[in-house]
Design a protein around this motif. Structure first.
Motif, PDB file in Angstrom:
ATOM      1  N   ASP A  81      -9.303 -12.941  37.440  1.00  0.00           N
ATOM      2  CA  ASP A  81      -8.234 -14.044  36.581  1.00  0.00           C
ATOM      3  C   ASP A  81      -7.547 -14.410  37.491  1.00  0.00           C
ATOM      4  N   GLY A  82      -8.757 -15.232  38.621  1.00  0.00           N
ATOM      5  CA  GLY A  82      -7.958 -16.776  39.940  1.00  0.00           C
ATOM      6  C   GLY A  82      -6.857 -14.811  40.516  1.00  0.00           C
ATOM      7  N   ASN A  83      -6.895 -14.253  41.067  1.00  0.00           N
ATOM      8  CA  ASN A  83      -6.177 -13.006  42.408  1.00  0.00           C
ATOM      9  C   ASN A  83      -7.394 -12.048  42.542  1.00  0.00           C
ATOM     10  N   VAL A  84      -7.326 -12.795  43.423  1.00  0.00           N
ATOM     11  CA  VAL A  84      -8.108 -11.858  44.972  1.00  0.00           C
ATOM     12  C   VAL A  84      -7.219 -10.159  45.061  1.00  0.00           C
ATOM     13  N   CYS A  85      -8.190  -9.620  45.113  1.00  0.00           N
ATOM     14  CA  CYS A  85      -8.102  -7.985  44.286  1.00  0.00           C
ATOM     15  C   CYS A  85      -7.990  -7.404  46.022  1.00  0.00           C
ATOM     16  N   LYS A  86      -7.656  -6.454  46.659  1.00  0.00           N
ATOM     17  CA  LYS A  86      -7.604  -5.707  47.365  1.00  0.00           C
ATOM     18  C   LYS A  86      -8.712  -5.576  48.181  1.00  0.00           C
ATOM     19  N   SER A  87      -9.691  -4.562  47.526  1.00  0.00           N
ATOM     20  CA  SER A  87     -10.809  -3.867  47.701  1.00  0.00           C
ATOM     21  C   SER A  87     -12.114  -4.392  46.213  1.00  0.00           C
ATOM     22  N   PHE A  88     -13.021  -3.736  46.691  1.00  0.00           N
ATOM     23  CA  PHE A  88     -14.001  -4.349  45.805  1.00  0.00           C
ATOM     24  C   PHE A  88     -13.491  -3.925  44.200  1.00  0.00           C
ATOM     25  N   GLU A  89     -12.990  -2.170  44.816  1.00  0.00           N
ATOM     26  CA  GLU A  89     -12.598  -0.694  43.750  1.00  0.00           C
ATOM     27  C   GLU A  89     -11.736  -1.552  43.101  1.00  0.00           C
ATOM     28  N   GLU A  90     -10.526  -1.709  43.065  1.00  0.00           N
ATOM     29  CA  GLU A  90      -9.763  -1.689  42.896  1.00  0.00           C
ATOM     30  C   GLU A  90     -10.069  -3.327  41.663  1.00  0.00           C
ATOM     31  N   ALA A  91     -10.487  -4.510  41.642  1.00  0.00           N
ATOM     32  CA  ALA A  91     -11.684  -5.215  40.984  1.00  0.00           C
ATOM     33  C   ALA A  91     -12.128  -4.404  40.096  1.00  0.00           C
ATOM     34  N   CYS A  92     -12.638  -2.964  40.255  1.00  0.00           N
ATOM     35  CA  CYS A  92     -13.704  -2.795  39.655  1.00  0.00           C
ATOM     36  C   CYS A  92     -12.830  -2.363  38.336  1.00  0.00           C
ATOM     37  N   TYR A  93     -11.371  -1.841  38.446  1.00  0.00           N
ATOM     38  CA  TYR A  93     -10.855  -1.052  38.036  1.00  0.00           C
ATOM     39  C   TYR A  93      -9.912  -1.760  37.128  1.00  0.00           C
ATOM     40  N   ILE A  94      -9.537  -2.880  37.541  1.00  0.00           N
ATOM     41  CA  ILE A  94      -8.555  -4.235  36.132  1.00  0.00           C
ATOM     42  C   ILE A  94      -9.935  -4.522  35.602  1.00  0.00           C
ATOM     43  N   LEU A  95     -10.785  -4.283  35.701  1.00  0.00           N
ATOM     44  CA  LEU A  95     -12.408  -5.225  34.619  1.00  0.00           C
ATOM     45  C   LEU A  95     -12.153  -3.951  34.005  1.00  0.00           C
ATOM     46  N   GLY A  96     -11.990  -3.435  34.107  1.00  0.00           N
ATOM     47  CA  GLY A  96     -12.158  -1.966  33.498  1.00  0.00           C
ATOM     48  C   GLY A  96     -13.382  -1.447  33.754  1.00  0.00           C
ATOM     49  N   LEU A  97     -14.093  -1.358  34.205  1.00  0.00           N
ATOM     50  CA  LEU A  97     -15.826  -0.776  34.900  1.00  0.00           C
ATOM     51  C   LEU A  97     -15.834   0.512  35.526  1.00  0.00           C
ATOM     52  N   LEU A  98     -14.227   0.955  35.610  1.00  0.00           N
ATOM     53  CA  LEU A  98     -14.349   2.371  36.038  1.00  0.00           C
ATOM     54  C   LEU A  98     -13.403   3.456  34.814  1.00  0.00           C
ATOM     55  N   ARG A  99     -14.552   4.299  34.667  1.00  0.00           N
ATOM     56  CA  ARG A  99     -13.344   5.320  33.556  1.00  0.00           C
ATOM     57  C   ARG A  99     -12.163   5.933  34.433  1.00  0.00           C
ATOM     58  N   ASP A 100     -11.418   6.283  33.504  1.00  0.00           N
ATOM     59  CA  ASP A 100      -9.923   6.610  33.216  1.00  0.00           C
ATOM     60  C   ASP A 100      -9.709   8.227  34.280  1.00  0.00           C
ATOM     61  N   ASP A 101      -9.193   8.582  35.430  1.00  0.00           N
ATOM     62  CA  ASP A 101      -8.413   9.931  36.332  1.00  0.00           C
ATOM     63  C   ASP A 101      -8.460  10.720  35.314  1.00  0.00           C
ATOM     64  N   LYS A 102      -8.297  10.576  33.592  1.00  0.00           N
ATOM     65  CA  LYS A 102      -6.984  11.232  33.481  1.00  0.00           C
ATOM     66  C   LYS A 102      -7.524  12.991  32.644  1.00  0.00           C
ATOM     67  N   GLU A 103      -8.900  12.766  33.065  1.00  0.00           N
ATOM     68  CA  GLU A 103      -9.264  14.248  32.658  1.00  0.00           C
ATOM     69  C   GLU A 103      -9.344  14.917  33.618  1.00  0.00           C
ATOM     70  N   PHE A 104      -9.549  14.555  35.236  1.00  0.00           N
ATOM     71  CA  PHE A 104      -8.720  15.035  36.130  1.00  0.00           C
ATOM     72  C   PHE A 104      -7.657  15.579  36.350  1.00  0.00           C
ATOM     73  N   ILE A 105      -6.832  14.729  35.750  1.00  0.00           N
ATOM     74  CA  ILE A 105      -5.420  14.732  36.079  1.00  0.00           C
ATOM     75  C   ILE A 105      -4.774  16.212  35.203  1.00  0.00           C
ATOM     76  N   ASP A 106      -5.713  16.242  33.662  1.00  0.00           N
ATOM     77  CA  ASP A 106      -5.225  16.909  33.006  1.00  0.00           C
ATOM     78  C   ASP A 106      -5.948  18.679  33.287  1.00  0.00           C
ATOM     79  N   GLY A 107      -6.534  18.219  34.353  1.00  0.00           N
ATOM     80  CA  GLY A 107      -7.938  19.416  34.223  1.00  0.00           C
ATOM     81  C   GLY A 107      -6.740  20.659  35.644  1.00  0.00           C
ATOM     82  N   ILE A 108      -6.902  19.518  36.593  1.00  0.00           N
ATOM     83  CA  ILE A 108      -5.303  20.579  37.179  1.00  0.00           C
ATOM     84  C   ILE A 108      -4.255  20.888  36.391  1.00  0.00           C
TER      85      ILE A 108
END
Length: 326
Positions: A81-108
């Protein structure tokens, strides 16, 4: 071939609606000359090389290449959306290409009800080694209190200080040190995970030294609040003395000052303000007095003199009881 794709997108407008994997369907690559040109006939299916999860930024860039179109540079790949992300990982996260880590937070969080802090840290290290978590820093920030369970208790037992208190930032650092030890047993380090903080080992000796830990056993937030209250009550003359001494403490120039005045002029009040200021910064200040009455007015020294007073009263009561029996 990949960098030539950037140049082709700058040259041919018809390729800017294609991803890198779709590009061979409309363009052909000349291996010797290393450039792309529009395909005149035929059809080709492109493919992307397999990248394992543990490859870091390279893995996330490959994910972006399946959705980003018309990229003309590496920065363009991680632009959302016109903003350069700091990393490729951050761009994937913003685009919704990565799953949520809530399951690991709930597991711990769920495991913390039955497992010790050491076992939870082992679980966190296992997740790191398996590259299971999308954003380990998010999981760390949400679960560090569970992961640090038992560290304060072990310190109290080791140093034999039952009421030992450790600030949150130092407790986090100690927890990271324990995680680093577990990772090193597996041939890895927290340095491999750029999103996670790396611990400082300078304060480790101080935490294991009983004398130093005893002098640091106070609540910084409480000292900071006390310092603000006392500072507002200083007179102009006291504030001048306070500023002069604190500048010397901050500069660490080793100056020696002699504060004098009649009784009731606020010398002890000034020392208490200086003590609160230095301790609010997490430093050590030792107050000493030449008499028991003076020590009652100073922090820590007051506790010591009261301790000896209780011992003296206990001895007197034991002697009195012994005389009554005889």
């Amino acid at each position: 071939m990949f960098q030539a794709w950037f140049i082709a997108n700058q040259t041919y407008s018809e390729g800017r609606n294609l991803t890198y994997a779709e590009f061979p369907s409309k363009f052909t690559y000349h291996q010797k000359e290393k450039y792309w040109e529009p395909r005149k006939n035929g059809y080709s299916i492109g493919r992307l090389s397999y990248i394992p999860v543990g490859s870091g930024e390279l893995y996330y860039m490959r994910i972006l290449l399946t959705v980003q179109k018309g990229c003309k540079s590496y920065e363009c790949i991680r632009t959302v959306d016109g903003n350069v992300c700091k990393s490729f990982e951050e761009a994937c996260y913003i685009l919704g290409l990565l799953r949520d880590d809530k399951e690991f937070i709930d597991g711990i969080s769920e495991a913390s009800r039955t497992e010790s802090g050491h076992m939870l840290r082992c679980l966190f290290v296992r997740l790191l080694n398996m590259n299971t978590m999308t954003k380990p820093d998010v999981v760390w920030n949400a679960t560090w209190k569970f992961l640090s369970d038992g560290i304060l208790y072990n310190r109290r037992r080791t140093l034999n200080i039952p009421d030992l208190q450790i600030p949150e930032d130092e407790l986090k650092n100690l927890c990271l040190i324990e995680i680093e030890k577990l990772l090193m047993c597996n041939g890895k380090s927290l340095k491999s995970f750029k999103c996670l903080p790396y611990p400082t080992f300078d304060s480790l000796f101080a935490e294991e030294n009983k004398l130093i830990s005893d002098e640091l056993n106070y609540d910084r937030d409480q000292m900071r609040q006390l310092h603000e209250e006392l500072l507002q009550k200083l007179t102009d003359e006291q504030h001048h003395v306070y500023s002069t001494i604190m500048k010397s403490v901050t500069a660490q120039d080793g100056q020696f000052y002699f504060l004098y005045g009649y009784g009731g002029t606020g010398k002890t009040f000034l020392w208490n303000t200086l003590s609160a200021a230095i301790r609010s910064q997490g430093n050590i200040v030792i107050n000493v007095a030449s008499s028991g009455i003076a020590s009652l007015l100073l922090p820590v020294a007051k506790q010591l003199i009261l301790h000896f007073a209780f011992l003296w009263l206990s001895m007197i009561s034991q002697i009195a009881a012994s005389n009554n029996r005889t």
